[in-house]
Design a protein around this motif. Structure first.
Motif, PDB file in Angstrom:
ATOM      1  N   GLY A  72      38.323  33.754  43.452  1.00 47.99           N
ATOM      2  CA  GLY A  72      37.898  35.029  42.896  1.00 47.99           C
ATOM      3  C   GLY A  72      36.388  35.145  42.887  1.00 47.99           C
ATOM      4  N   PRO A  85      42.397  37.207  40.442  1.00 51.66           N
ATOM      5  CA  PRO A  85      43.596  38.049  40.429  1.00 51.66           C
ATOM      6  C   PRO A  85      44.859  37.343  39.913  1.00 51.66           C
ATOM      7  CG  PRO A  85      42.422  38.263  42.512  1.00 51.66           C
ATOM      8  CD  PRO A  85      41.761  37.163  41.752  1.00 51.66           C
ATOM      9  N   SER A  90      39.690  36.047  34.168  1.00 54.95           N
ATOM     10  CA  SER A  90      38.673  37.067  34.456  1.00 54.95           C
ATOM     11  C   SER A  90      37.812  37.326  33.218  1.00 54.95           C
ATOM     12  CB  SER A  90      39.336  38.367  34.906  1.00 54.95           C
ATOM     13  OG  SER A  90      40.084  38.134  36.078  1.00 54.95           O
TER      14      SER A  90
END
Ligand SMILES: [Zn+2]
Length: 318
Positions: A72, A85, A90
């Motif tokens: 990522g 993802p 994140s």
């Protein structure tokens, strides 16, 4: 010097203790369990680091740094994962959190394709080189750029999305939303698509091909049939390597790296693939008349590239 490199994948977390030459002294892996809460996964990563050290007869204080490679976008300077993802990390400052859990050891983070490229430069196919560009030919086309033995990640950590420059304007639909991306012609997925298209053409025209007896969903089929002298397979390989060489020549024209490395599943064809690509690249490389030219080769670090690159990147940043 002992560093820990962690390759965080959607399925497994692989980690290893790496020396200054990029040799893995000891490695281990655990399932990611990516659907779990992030706290559990982070605790598992920390436990894996401690277990690795202890299995190697070391304590955590013998480890100089920890590096982690993630699939990522990352902000390497801040130590933050911008997006992953398939893993719930994140927006996480993984470096800060992991460092706290590991007695304040220095932790760095990078993208996994960038880590793999660095591994090839410091310990693999491009060892001894200062600059290299790598593409990985798998489900998609990933890549990495190393300048002066350091990862180039752009102003926002998202550089080296090499699969997504346009090779053919208005061409095949790409998963990124654009049309005609390099990835749509050079990935293993694209090779499988071309193989299936050729099989269909043969079926319609009644031309015999050994590919009809082989797996249509494998990127190896066209290569294997081509080696067996199959004419339809030869057309697939010609079309695929034309597109691949075209993109490689453009990338070489932009970067003129010391070494251009091909990794990922299709690179398993090794020298056979290079021998097909080299004359096509030679015909188009802007510097074809120059004394010093880019060396084209396949990757050698294999599945360990993420571990090695993550570990050594950690070292560079210390
Ligand atoms: Zn794309």
């Amino acid at each position: 010097m002992r560093k820990i490199g962690i390759d965080l994948g959607g399925t497994n977390i692989a980690a290893g203790i790496v020396d200054e030459n990029g040799a893995i002294l000891h490695k281990d892996s655990i399932p990611t369990g990516a659907s779990r809460p992030k706290e559990e996964i982070i605790d598992d990563i920390a436990a894996l680091c401690r277990a690795l050290a202890s299995e190697a007869g070391l304590s955590l204080s013998d480890i100089d740094s920890v590096g982690i490679a993630v699939p990522g976008g990352v902000d390497e300077k801040r130590g933050e994962i911008l997006f992953t993802p398939n893993i719930p990390f994140s927006g996480l400052n993984i470096c800060e959190i992991l460092s706290e859990k590991l007695d304040d050891i220095h932790v760095s983070v990078t993208n996994d394709a960038n880590a793999a490229t660095l591994a090839e430069v410091l310990a693999g196919a491009a060892k001894g080189a200062d600059n290299a560009v790598m593409i990985t030919l798998g489900t998609g086309v990933g890549g990495g750029i190393v300048v002066d033995k350091k990862i180039y990640s752009g102003s926002n950590g998202l550089a080296a999305e090499i699969g997504h420059f346009v090779l053919q304007m208005g061409g095949e639909q790409c998963g990124c939303g654009r049309r005609g991306c390099f990835e749509a012609y050079a990935s293993a997925t694209a090779l499988v698509r071309m193989t299936k298209e050729e099989l269909n053409t043969c079926f319609m025209s009644g031309e015999a091909t050994v590919m009809a007896e082989m797996r249509a969903d494998s990127a190896r089929t066209a290569f294997d049939a081509f080696r067996a002298g199959d004419k339809a397979a030869a057309r697939v390989i010609e079309r695929y390597t034309d597109a691949l060489a075209n993109g490689i020549a453009s990338l070489i024209n932009i970067f003129q790296p010391d070494v251009f490395i091909i990794g990922g599943g299709v690179s398993g064809e090794r020298q056979f693939l290079i021998d097909l690509l080299q004359p096509k690249v030679d015909a188009e490389d802007f510097a074809r008349g120059a004394k010093k030219r880019t060396r084209l080769c396949t990757a050698t670090c294999g599945n360990d590239a993420g571990i090695i690159g993550a570990a050594l990147n950690g070292g560079e940043r210390r």
